[in-house]
Every structure is written in C-alpha cells, then in structure tokens.
Design a protein around this motif. Structure first.
Motif, PDB file in Angstrom:
ATOM      1  N   ALA A 182      18.382  44.734  24.982  1.00 14.38           N
ATOM      2  CA  ALA A 182      19.429  45.458  25.710  1.00 14.38           C
ATOM      3  C   ALA A 182      20.153  44.533  26.685  1.00 14.38           C
ATOM      4  O   ALA A 182      21.381  44.592  26.810  1.00 14.38           O
ATOM      5  N   LEU A 183      19.403  43.666  27.385  1.00 17.24           N
ATOM      6  CA  LEU A 183      20.028  42.714  28.303  1.00 17.24           C
ATOM      7  C   LEU A 183      20.905  41.721  27.554  1.00 17.24           C
ATOM      8  O   LEU A 183      22.042  41.426  27.958  1.00 17.24           O
ATOM      9  N   VAL A 184      20.379  41.184  26.460  1.00  9.93           N
ATOM     10  CA  VAL A 184      21.122  40.198  25.676  1.00  9.93           C
ATOM     11  C   VAL A 184      22.387  40.818  25.099  1.00  9.93           C
ATOM     12  O   VAL A 184      23.469  40.198  25.098  1.00  9.93           O
ATOM     13  N   THR A 185      22.287  42.054  24.623  1.00  4.49           N
ATOM     14  CA  THR A 185      23.471  42.738  24.081  1.00  4.49           C
ATOM     15  C   THR A 185      24.520  42.926  25.166  1.00  4.49           C
ATOM     16  O   THR A 185      25.726  42.732  24.928  1.00  4.49           O
ATOM     17  N   ALA A 186      24.080  43.291  26.368  1.00  3.97           N
ATOM     18  CA  ALA A 186      25.023  43.432  27.477  1.00  3.97           C
ATOM     19  C   ALA A 186      25.689  42.096  27.797  1.00  3.97           C
ATOM     20  O   ALA A 186      26.903  42.035  28.028  1.00  3.97           O
ATOM     21  N   ALA A 187      24.909  41.017  27.804  1.00  8.34           N
ATOM     22  CA  ALA A 187      25.482  39.693  28.068  1.00  8.34           C
ATOM     23  C   ALA A 187      26.517  39.326  27.014  1.00  8.34           C
ATOM     24  O   ALA A 187      27.573  38.759  27.331  1.00  8.34           O
ATOM     25  N   ARG A 188      26.238  39.648  25.761  1.00 15.38           N
ATOM     26  CA  ARG A 188      27.180  39.334  24.688  1.00 15.38           C
ATOM     27  C   ARG A 188      28.436  40.188  24.768  1.00 15.38           C
ATOM     28  O   ARG A 188      29.488  39.819  24.228  1.00 15.38           O
ATOM     29  N   LYS A 236      19.294  31.762  26.733  1.00 13.33           N
ATOM     30  CA  LYS A 236      20.089  31.206  25.631  1.00 13.33           C
ATOM     31  C   LYS A 236      21.196  32.146  25.161  1.00 13.33           C
ATOM     32  O   LYS A 236      22.080  31.738  24.400  1.00 13.33           O
ATOM     33  N   TYR A 237      21.181  33.390  25.623  1.00 11.97           N
ATOM     34  CA  TYR A 237      22.228  34.334  25.231  1.00 11.97           C
ATOM     35  C   TYR A 237      23.155  34.695  26.396  1.00 11.97           C
ATOM     36  O   TYR A 237      23.919  35.662  26.297  1.00 11.97           O
ATOM     37  N   GLY A 238      23.060  33.946  27.488  1.00 13.75           N
ATOM     38  CA  GLY A 238      24.048  34.120  28.541  1.00 13.75           C
ATOM     39  C   GLY A 238      23.561  34.723  29.837  1.00 13.75           C
ATOM     40  O   GLY A 238      24.326  34.772  30.815  1.00 13.75           O
ATOM     41  N   CYS A 239      22.322  35.193  29.907  1.00 12.45           N
ATOM     42  CA  CYS A 239      21.797  35.689  31.178  1.00 12.45           C
ATOM     43  C   CYS A 239      21.444  34.508  32.087  1.00 12.45           C
ATOM     44  O   CYS A 239      21.022  33.456  31.606  1.00 12.45           O
ATOM     45  N   LYS A 240      21.605  34.687  33.373  1.00 15.47           N
ATOM     46  CA  LYS A 240      21.249  33.650  34.333  1.00 15.47           C
ATOM     47  C   LYS A 240      19.947  34.034  35.036  1.00 15.47           C
ATOM     48  O   LYS A 240      19.825  35.145  35.558  1.00 15.47           O
ATOM     49  N   VAL A 241      18.992  33.109  35.036  1.00 18.46           N
ATOM     50  CA  VAL A 241      17.723  33.303  35.729  1.00 18.46           C
ATOM     51  C   VAL A 241      17.687  32.359  36.918  1.00 18.46           C
ATOM     52  O   VAL A 241      17.929  31.154  36.772  1.00 18.46           O
ATOM     53  N   TRP A 242      17.400  32.903  38.081  1.00 19.07           N
ATOM     54  CA  TRP A 242      17.385  32.131  39.316  1.00 19.07           C
ATOM     55  C   TRP A 242      15.988  32.147  39.931  1.00 19.07           C
ATOM     56  O   TRP A 242      15.353  33.192  39.996  1.00 19.07           O
ATOM     57  N   HIS A 266      11.146  52.845  31.551  1.00 20.98           N
ATOM     58  CA  HIS A 266      11.658  52.024  30.446  1.00 20.98           C
ATOM     59  C   HIS A 266      12.921  52.642  29.863  1.00 20.98           C
ATOM     60  O   HIS A 266      13.925  51.953  29.625  1.00 20.98           O
ATOM     61  N   LYS A 267      12.904  53.944  29.650  1.00 16.70           N
ATOM     62  CA  LYS A 267      14.066  54.636  29.083  1.00 16.70           C
ATOM     63  C   LYS A 267      15.250  54.596  30.038  1.00 16.70           C
ATOM     64  O   LYS A 267      16.406  54.443  29.612  1.00 16.70           O
ATOM     65  N   MET A 268      14.989  54.731  31.325  1.00 15.07           N
ATOM     66  CA  MET A 268      16.073  54.659  32.305  1.00 15.07           C
ATOM     67  C   MET A 268      16.714  53.271  32.312  1.00 15.07           C
ATOM     68  O   MET A 268      17.944  53.140  32.386  1.00 15.07           O
ATOM     69  N   LEU A 269      15.912  52.238  32.219  1.00 17.29           N
ATOM     70  CA  LEU A 269      16.453  50.875  32.206  1.00 17.29           C
ATOM     71  C   LEU A 269      17.258  50.620  30.941  1.00 17.29           C
ATOM     72  O   LEU A 269      18.326  49.984  30.989  1.00 17.29           O
ATOM     73  N   MET A 270      16.781  51.103  29.815  1.00 13.95           N
ATOM     74  CA  MET A 270      17.533  50.948  28.569  1.00 13.95           C
ATOM     75  C   MET A 270      18.906  51.603  28.684  1.00 13.95           C
ATOM     76  O   MET A 270      19.926  51.032  28.281  1.00 13.95           O
ATOM     77  N   GLY A 271      18.933  52.809  29.276  1.00 14.96           N
ATOM     78  CA  GLY A 271      20.217  53.483  29.456  1.00 14.96           C
ATOM     79  C   GLY A 271      21.136  52.722  30.390  1.00 14.96           C
ATOM     80  O   GLY A 271      22.338  52.581  30.126  1.00 14.96           O
ATOM     81  N   ALA A 272      20.584  52.204  31.479  1.00 13.74           N
ATOM     82  CA  ALA A 272      21.400  51.488  32.462  1.00 13.74           C
ATOM     83  C   ALA A 272      21.996  50.216  31.886  1.00 13.74           C
ATOM     84  O   ALA A 272      23.181  49.915  32.089  1.00 13.74           O
ATOM     85  N   PHE A 273      21.191  49.448  31.155  1.00 15.18           N
ATOM     86  CA  PHE A 273      21.713  48.217  30.548  1.00 15.18           C
ATOM     87  C   PHE A 273      22.793  48.534  29.518  1.00 15.18           C
ATOM     88  O   PHE A 273      23.723  47.747  29.323  1.00 15.18           O
ATOM     89  N   SER A 274      22.674  49.692  28.907  1.00 13.78           N
ATOM     90  CA  SER A 274      23.641  50.053  27.858  1.00 13.78           C
ATOM     91  C   SER A 274      24.998  50.452  28.424  1.00 13.78           C
ATOM     92  O   SER A 274      26.032  50.242  27.776  1.00 13.78           O
TER      93      SER A 274
END
Length: 483
Positions: free
Chosen positions: A350-356, A387-393, A320-328
């Motif tokens: 973290a994902l939504v912030t990256a998208a923004r 709704k914040y810009g991520c694409k789900v396929w 979880h911590k590694m993913l948080m760092g990577a998204f950041s």
C-alpha cells in the motif's frame, strides 16, 4: 507397572506426539487467516514433535475468545444511540474536510467499534515531564473515579509519584482501578503491583500474574494500551508508559522521547469503554459507564475523532485495516514516525503503491533504538520501501518512542500501535483517528523538528555494509513476527 512403562514409553511418547501434533496442526490450519502463518506453524509443529505443539500453544494462538466481549460489543451499539445520538454524518466530513476522507470515514465506520464524534479537544503532551505533570494534576483533582491501564508501570521515581497520587485519591474516596500488563509489570523489580495492592488500590494484571506466571494459552498476548480516564471527563492516551526514562527532570538530557495526549469530549467515553472492558476481562468486575452529552457536529466544532481499539479478539487487525485505508486515500503526503517499523507485505504494498502514485512518503525511525534485535530486523526491510520512492530517515539524538502519522495535513493517527507484527496482530492496542487540520499541523511540526539533522537512509548505504551483518539482519527479519 514400572516395567511396562519402561518397555513401552517410546510408544506412549509417539502416541502423544501424534495426538498433540495433529491437534495443533488442525487448529493452525482452521484458524489462521494468513496462509503463510498457517503454513509456517504447521511446519514447526510437524518438524518439532511435542515441542512444536507446545510452542504453538504459547505463541501461536492469537485470539482471546471471551464470551463477554461479544456481548459488550453488541451492547455498545445500543449505548451509542442512547447517549450520543447519531454519529458524525458523511455531510459533516464533506463540508469540513477534503472529499478523499469520506471513504476513510466509511472504512472506520465499517471496521471499528466506535463512531466518529465531534467536539473533541486533544492537547499534545510532547514529552514525559509535560505528560506526567498533566496526569498528576488530573489525579489530584479527581472527584469520583480513575481507571488506569498501561503496558509498563515501573516502580521508579516517576512511577512512585503517580502511584502515591493514586493512593492519595483513593484515601479521599475516589474509586481507583489500575490494570497493568503481566509482562510489562515485570520490567521493574520489585513490581509496582505489590506496592499498589499494599496501599489498598484495586490492581489487576492483564493475562497473567506477576509471581505465578502468564495465562496459558494466551501468554504471547499483551495489553499495550495506555489509557487513563479521570471522572469520565478527562482522558490520557498515546505511546507513553509510566517510567522515569521519559523524564528529563529525572533522567537527564539523554531521556527517551515520546508523545502523549490529553483529551476531553465524546471520545473520553469510548476510551473509558475500552479500559472498562479490559478491567472486566482481568477482574470480572463490570463498571457502569457515565452518561455523556449529545454530539456537536456543527462546522464550528470540526475536531472529528474516533477511538480505534484493536487486538487478538473480535477486533483483530482493526488498526491494520485502518492503515490500509489511509494509505489508499492519500494524495499528497504521508508522514510516519514509529520506533519499530516492520510492516507486513500488505502495508508495504500500500505504501509503495502510494509512492508510485506520486505521494510523498517520509518514514522516521530512531537512530538509536532500545530494542537492538528489532532495529536490525527492520533495517533488513528498509530496501523494500526505499527502492520504490519512500524516504526513510534515521532521527538523531535520544530514542524516540512516538507513534505518529498524518495524511495530507488533515487526517492523523496517533496512539499505542507500532508498525510491527506484534502491534498489528498480537497486542491489544488503542489509537485515535483524528480529522482536524490544526491537530495534523501540530503533529507535522513535531515530525519536522525530528527531521532536523535526521540522516536519510539510502540503498547505497544499505547494500555497501558487510555481508555478514546484512545476513544476520535478514535472519532476524525472518523471526520478526515473534520479536
């Protein structure tokens, strides 16, 4: 005595309810780090006397406290210096890769148990037939030792092929150890465990016994790791269990997809260490590690990799911590491929912030899932990222069990972890952090092929489905931590 008990049994029951409920509620409040989890469990315990405490005992205690774990972790740091020398330095990352990954290396150095090493060779095994063939060759060529740890090892044609190769290796003098999760061992009836033991192989089940039951109070904790190490020189890891459903040859064109990896280099020793610790926990037997060569940190060997082990012990939420760092640290794009996409609120933020920030984010999930309840629960959560810009396929075709991620075409994260509560908090998982543009390109090509013909999930589609279906999905989503 019987008259006394018949007259006062309600009082005894009430006393037992108070004592067990208080003990369980206190334990939940004192050990849970997430206030939502603590509040939820205390509520269950108080509202369901005795039953709530028993359920908490089975499913709520998330940490295996094993004295040997802490001892081995401290010893491992000494082992790094003795066998490896210093880990890959900051300057090597700065010289070979984008500066944004320097903080990511620092995150890994801080939260994981193993160093980032250089000189690794990681070969992608893109389907079950390729993976099982490569594993078979390695077992046939084994000279001294094999250790295998997996979640599922079915007693089917694929499983018996690997099992018989292990038996043959054992007969020619190779030391073979097999560790299968006690829950995963039940996927096949009869279990492969008895077959292996009858053939003379050292075989253990993790956290319980196949016949007599699971190990309390940790019955909800499983090893989801997939590790094979041969002669301390070649390792296999990734998302693939041992079962014929992943083989086109055995299962036909509708076989399930997955991605596995063959590895040589310094990270083999760390994968061995993870499997050896789990074997020690299950069997009590300590396995000595073989000496490994010193690190090559020259720019000519830029495949930097790190083993990331996580689980409900001292390494809880490491993935979880590694993913948080990577998204950041992402600046351009994030590609995620996962069969079960149920991240918690922190990862979604973290994902939504990256998208923004303008990062392009593609999340690929199967169109057809092997776990219907999980699929419904994650569908209920898609709107939180879309709704914040991520694409789900939705990837068309047969079910794909791969767990793949890349950041900006340089950093990759592959292994056994799903993006769901079970993988992030309950399971014992093992992943690889890889810094290498060539490897990331291979993973992104795999994602691109999956995107061909994939269907984009839209808010309009999600919100225009029947209300009873959406309500049912939300109810399942509420129980997603236990799916």
């Amino acid at each position: 005595m019987s008259e006394f008990l018949s007259a006062y049994w309600p009082h005894f029951l009430a006393a037992i309810s108070v004592v067990t409920g208080a003990a369980a509620a206190i334990h939940a409040a004192m050990t849970k780090e997430d206030v939502r989890a603590a509040t939820g469990w205390v509520g269950v315990i108080l509202l369901s006397p005795i039953i709530g405490a028993f359920f908490y005992l089975i499913a709520g205690i998330n940490r295996i406290r094993h004295r040997a774990f802490a001892t081995r972790r401290s010893a491992r740091h000494a082992l790094w210096q003795e066998f490896y020398g210093p880990a890959v330095p900051r300057a090597a990352v700065e010289q070979c890769f984008s500066p944004q990954f320097i903080p990511m290396k620092q995150v890994g150095d801080t939260v994981t148990r193993f160093p980032m090493t250089a000189g690794n060779v990681i070969e992608i095994l893109a389907d079950g037939d390729t993976a099982y063939d490569a594993i078979a060759v390695a077992i046939e060529q084994a000279r001294s030792s094999i250790i295998l740890e997996t979640y599922i090892f079915d007693r089917d044609r694929a499983g018996l092929r690997i099992a018989d190769l292990l038996v043959a290796a054992h007969k020619r003098g190779v030391t073979v150890r097999v560790l299968i999760d006690s829950v995963g061992a039940r996927y096949s009836v009869p279990s492969i465990v008895r077959y292996l033991r009858e053939k003379g192989l050292r075989t253990q089940t993790f956290n319980g016994k196949v016949i007599t039951g699971l190990r309390l109070p940790y019955a909800n904790l499983r090893t989801h790791r997939k590790i094979i190490v041969v002669d301390n020189e070649i390792a296999f890891t990734g998302g693939m269990n041992i079962r014929e459903a992943f083989s086109r040859t055995l299962h036909g064109d509708d076989h399930a997809r997955d991605t596995h990896f063959r590895i040589t280099g310094p990270v083999v020793a760390d994968l061995f260490a993870v499997a050896a610790e789990d074997w020690h926990f299950a069997s009590g037997e300590k396995i000595a590690a073989a000496e490994q060569p010193a690190l090559d940190v020259s720019p000519n060997a830029p495949t930097f990799a790190r083993v990331v082990s996580s689980g409900p012990d001292g390494s809880i939420e490491t993935n979880h911590k590694m993913l948080m760092g990577a998204f950041s640290v992402a600046q351009r794009r994030i590609r995620i491929m996962s069969p079960y996409f149920l991240p918690d609120r922190e990862l979604i933020s973290a994902l939504v912030t990256a998208a923004r920030r303008g990062v392009e984010i593609d999340i690929l999930v199967p169109s057809e899932n092997n776990l219907t309840l999980v699929d419904r629960a994650m569908t209920a959560q898609f709107d939180q990222v879309i709704k914040y810009g991520c694409k789900v396929w939705r990837v068309q075709g047969a079910f794909d069990h791969s767990k793949l991620m890349t950041i900006d075409g340089e950093w990759s994260y592959v292994g056994s972890s799903n993006l769901d509560p079970r993988s992030l908090r309950l399971n014992f998982e093992v992943d690889l952090e890889v810094l290498d543009t060539g490897f990331a390109e291979i993973i992104e090509n795999r994602v691109d092929r999956a995107l061909e013909g994939a269907r984009l999930v839209t808010l309009h589609d999600l919100r225009n489905r029947p209300f009873p279906l959406r309500l049912a999905e939300k109810i399942l989503w509420l129980g997603s931590p236990y799916l």
